[in-house]
Structures are given as C-alpha cells and as structure tokens.
Design an enzyme around this catalytic site. Structure first.
Site, mmCIF file in Angstrom:
data_model
loop_
_atom_site.group_PDB
_atom_site.id
_atom_site.type_symbol
_atom_site.label_atom_id
_atom_site.label_comp_id
_atom_site.label_asym_id
_atom_site.label_seq_id
_atom_site.Cartn_x
_atom_site.Cartn_y
_atom_site.Cartn_z
ATOM 1 N N SER A 1 -18.928 8.371 -13.831
ATOM 2 C CA SER A 1 -17.891 8.652 -14.832
ATOM 3 C C SER A 1 -18.509 9.353 -16.028
ATOM 4 C CB SER A 1 -17.243 7.349 -15.302
ATOM 5 O OG SER A 1 -16.489 7.572 -16.481
ATOM 6 N N TYR B 1 -16.929 -1.576 -17.036
ATOM 7 C CA TYR B 1 -16.733 -0.367 -16.222
ATOM 8 C C TYR B 1 -17.792 0.686 -16.565
ATOM 9 C CZ TYR B 1 -14.606 3.981 -14.618
ATOM 10 O OH TYR B 1 -14.399 5.203 -14.029
HETATM 11 N N1 LIG Z 1 -9.251 8.916 -13.408
HETATM 12 C C1 LIG Z 1 -10.226 9.100 -14.284
HETATM 13 O O1 LIG Z 1 -10.017 9.450 -15.459
HETATM 14 C C2 LIG Z 1 -11.655 8.889 -13.862
HETATM 15 C C3 LIG Z 1 -12.674 9.307 -14.720
HETATM 16 C C4 LIG Z 1 -13.996 9.112 -14.350
HETATM 17 C C5 LIG Z 1 -14.296 8.531 -13.136
HETATM 18 N N2 LIG Z 1 -13.273 8.130 -12.321
HETATM 19 C C6 LIG Z 1 -13.645 7.509 -11.071
HETATM 20 O O2 LIG Z 1 -13.060 8.239 -10.006
HETATM 21 C C7 LIG Z 1 -12.723 7.357 -8.944
HETATM 22 C C8 LIG Z 1 -11.244 7.456 -8.616
HETATM 23 O O3 LIG Z 1 -10.491 7.304 -9.794
HETATM 24 P P1 LIG Z 1 -8.935 6.961 -9.774
HETATM 25 O O4 LIG Z 1 -8.370 7.489 -11.041
HETATM 26 O O5 LIG Z 1 -8.331 7.366 -8.502
HETATM 27 O O6 LIG Z 1 -9.118 5.375 -9.898
HETATM 28 P P2 LIG Z 1 -8.211 4.194 -9.416
HETATM 29 O O7 LIG Z 1 -8.649 2.999 -10.160
HETATM 30 O O8 LIG Z 1 -6.821 4.558 -9.554
HETATM 31 O O9 LIG Z 1 -8.501 4.113 -7.869
HETATM 32 C C9 LIG Z 1 -9.561 3.449 -7.332
HETATM 33 C C10 LIG Z 1 -9.279 3.190 -5.867
HETATM 34 O O10 LIG Z 1 -10.222 2.225 -5.428
HETATM 35 C C11 LIG Z 1 -9.538 1.255 -4.635
HETATM 36 N N3 LIG Z 1 -10.253 -0.009 -4.695
HETATM 37 C C12 LIG Z 1 -10.289 -0.917 -5.687
HETATM 38 N N4 LIG Z 1 -11.052 -1.966 -5.335
HETATM 39 C C13 LIG Z 1 -11.500 -1.729 -4.085
HETATM 40 C C14 LIG Z 1 -12.336 -2.438 -3.192
HETATM 41 N N5 LIG Z 1 -12.851 -3.636 -3.509
HETATM 42 N N6 LIG Z 1 -12.605 -1.881 -1.989
HETATM 43 C C15 LIG Z 1 -12.081 -0.686 -1.646
HETATM 44 N N7 LIG Z 1 -11.277 0.034 -2.448
HETATM 45 C C16 LIG Z 1 -11.002 -0.478 -3.666
HETATM 46 C C17 LIG Z 1 -8.145 1.151 -5.255
HETATM 47 O O11 LIG Z 1 -7.225 0.588 -4.342
HETATM 48 C C18 LIG Z 1 -7.872 2.604 -5.600
HETATM 49 O O12 LIG Z 1 -7.277 3.282 -4.520
HETATM 50 C C19 LIG Z 1 -13.135 5.962 -9.395
HETATM 51 O O13 LIG Z 1 -14.452 5.697 -8.975
HETATM 52 C C20 LIG Z 1 -13.124 6.102 -10.899
HETATM 53 O O14 LIG Z 1 -13.944 5.147 -11.509
HETATM 54 C C21 LIG Z 1 -11.970 8.308 -12.645
#
Ligand SMILES: NC(=O)c1ccc[n+]([C@@H]2O[C@H](COP(=O)([O-])OP(=O)(O)OC[C@H]3O[C@@H](n4cnc5c(N)ncnc54)[C@H](O)[C@@H]3O)[C@@H](O)[C@H]2O)c1
Length: 257
Positions: free
Chosen positions: A149, A162
């Site tokens: 991230s 996080y």
């Molecule tokens: N959206 C943002 O602004 C952002 C920014 C930086 C990094 N990220 C990273 O990008 C990735 C995707 O982001 P997003 O916005 O889709 O996040 P999100 O939190 O919406 O999705 C995360 C996904 O992981 C799944 N998940 C949760 N726990 C789990 C487990 N124990 N086993 C398997 N799956 C599990 C959830 O069901 C979900 O589909 C994540 O790693 C997030 O940390 C997102």
C-alpha cells in the site's frame, strides 16, 4: 504460449481476494489477457461471480474459496489449481483486511483486531507463497506479486495495524525474493495509492469522495482498480523475469522513490 515479451497468455495465475474489489478487476483483466485465473477469496459468492463474469466473456477461470490465514486452506488452493490447470505460474497476494477496518486512533485498536489484520495481511502472504512454492520450483519458475500500500511511503494514520502489515509485506517481498530467486521465482510488490474500488467506496463513503485525488498527485484524477492492472500484468510477464525484490509504486506519481 506466445513469445511476445509482455505476453501472459496461458499463464495460470491465482489471485487471492479475487472475489470483489480490486482483486476481481485483476482476475477479469488477467483473463482478458489469456490467463487461466483462480479466484481465491474467502468470499465464496464473490469468487463465483468473478468466475461467471470471466466465463461469460469466454475466459477460463475457477474458484478456490480460501481463507489465506489458514495453512490447510492455502494448500488446498494450490492443489485445486494444479488439478484444474496442471501448473501455477503466478500468485497475486491481494487478499487483505482493509475496507472492513474502521479508521481510528492507534490506541483505540483492539488487540484482537490488530492480530487478525497481521494474520490475514502478512501471514496470508507467507502461507500462499509457501503453498505455491513447491509447484513453481518443480516446473522451473514463477512470479509472485504482493499487494502492499502507498501507506508504506506516506505513513498515513488511522489504520496503524493495516499500515504496519503493508510495510511488513515489503520486508517479506525482499527477503523471499532472495530466498527463492535461485529457483527462478521472482517476487515483487506494488504500492497502490488511494483507489476507488467498489469496496473502498461503499465502506468509506464520504472519506473516499473527500480524499481523492490528492493535490500532490502528478496525474490529477482519481485512481481506479484498472490503473493497477498494468503493473501486476507486467510483473507476471516474461519481461519482468529479471526484476525481483522490488516495489513498484502506482499512484499517479504522488510518491517518488
Ligand atoms: N483500495 C485502496 O485504496 C487500496 C490502496 C492500497 C492498497 N490496497 C490493497 O489492494 C488490495 C485490494 O484492495 P480492495 O480495495 O479491493 O480491498 P478490499 O478490502 O475491498 O478487498 C480485499 C479482499 O480480500 C478478501 N479477504 C479478506 N480476508 C480474506 C481472507 N482471510 N482470505 C481470503 N480473502 C480475504 C475480501 O473478501 C476482499 O475481496 C488489498 O490488499 C488492499 O490492501 C487497496
């Protein structure tokens, strides 16, 4: 398999957290590029929707419902992938506890929530990598892409567990890259900026609307899941085979390193 340097056609790629949010977009775009995709979210319905969407569009995908923090489940994920497709070329460690987490001051985070975030966001990356490693080693190589991230660069407050877990992912990426480079497996990370995934928008509400785009972003617009796909696809491609242990920042040029 195509000999085009950036082609990922026919590669077998597991995307953890592929049932919704950005993970679903990775699955869809990888399938469009000709990959055989495994949607490995803990959310079974989400996986099924991702796979249905890919198959409707003529692509190849299966579900492997997986809690990435559970070692037995990650091994089943790898076994199911090998059963279906015979190999594992790529692993995108995207699953995370993020959008479900309340934003609050660090000293108000309950210790059980702290622990669960590390279990999913860091142990999950370790376990999924461990699960695919024997197959990648046996077949002579592979690629692992870890989703960290932009908080790693910015030190953003209000989700300390996080942010810590995502910094841990960078450390894991670097050391694992050295350990399994001799097996021809490259390991890299990407750091997405604040991305308007459907899950982020629905869980963050006004926060999402009010916080993007940051004024110090070179490319002055919101960031969307599709903005991350090129980096992930590149790191899975033969063109990136000699790149390992690196962190590719994808945030419209907000942070530079
Ligand atoms: N959206 C943002 O602004 C952002 C920014 C930086 C990094 N990220 C990273 O990008 C990735 C995707 O982001 P997003 O916005 O889709 O996040 P999100 O939190 O919406 O999705 C995360 C996904 O992981 C799944 N998940 C949760 N726990 C789990 C487990 N124990 N086993 C398997 N799956 C599990 C959830 O069901 C979900 O589909 C994540 O790693 C997030 O940390 C997102």
């Amino acid at each position: 398999m195509s000999d085009y340097m950036l082609s990922i056609k026919d590669k077998v790629v597991i995307v953890t957290g592929g049932g919704k949010g950005i993970g679903r977009v990775y699955c869809r775009e990888l399938a469009k590029a000709g990959c055989k995709v495994v949607a490995a979210d803990v959310d079974d319905d989400g996986n099924a929707e991702t796979v249905a969407e890919i198959r409707d569009a003529g692509g190849d995908a299966i579900t492997a419902t997986t809690d990435v923090s559970d070692e037995a489940a990650t091994q089943e994920m790898a076994a199911k992938t090998i059963d279906a497709f015979g190999r594992i070329d790529g692993l995108v460690n995207n699953a995370s506890l993020m959008s479900v987490l309340e934003r609050r001051d660090w000293h108000l985070i309950p210790v059980n929530e702290w622990d669960r975030v590390q279990e999913v966001n860091m142990r999950g990356v370790f376990l999924c990598s461990k699960a695919v490693y024997p197959q990648m080693k046996e077949q002579g190589g592979g690629s692992i892409v870890n989703i960290s991230s932009g908080r790693f660069w910015s030190g953003t407050p209000n989700r300390l567990h996080y942010s810590t877990s995502k910094a841990g992912v960078i450390g894991l990426t670097r050391s694992l890259a050295r350990e399994i480079g001799p097996d021809n497996i490259n390991v890299n990370a990407i750091t997405p900026g604040f991305t308007l995934s459907d899950t982020q928008v629905s869980s963050s509400g006004d926060y999402a609307k009010n916080n993007a785009p940051p004024s110090d972003r070179c490319i002055q617009r919101h960031q969307y899941p599709e903005d991350l796909c090129g980096a992930v696809m590149f790191l899975l491609s033969p063109g990136a085979a000699f790149i390992s242990g690196q962190t590719l920042n994808v945030d419209g040029g907000q942070h530079m390193h």
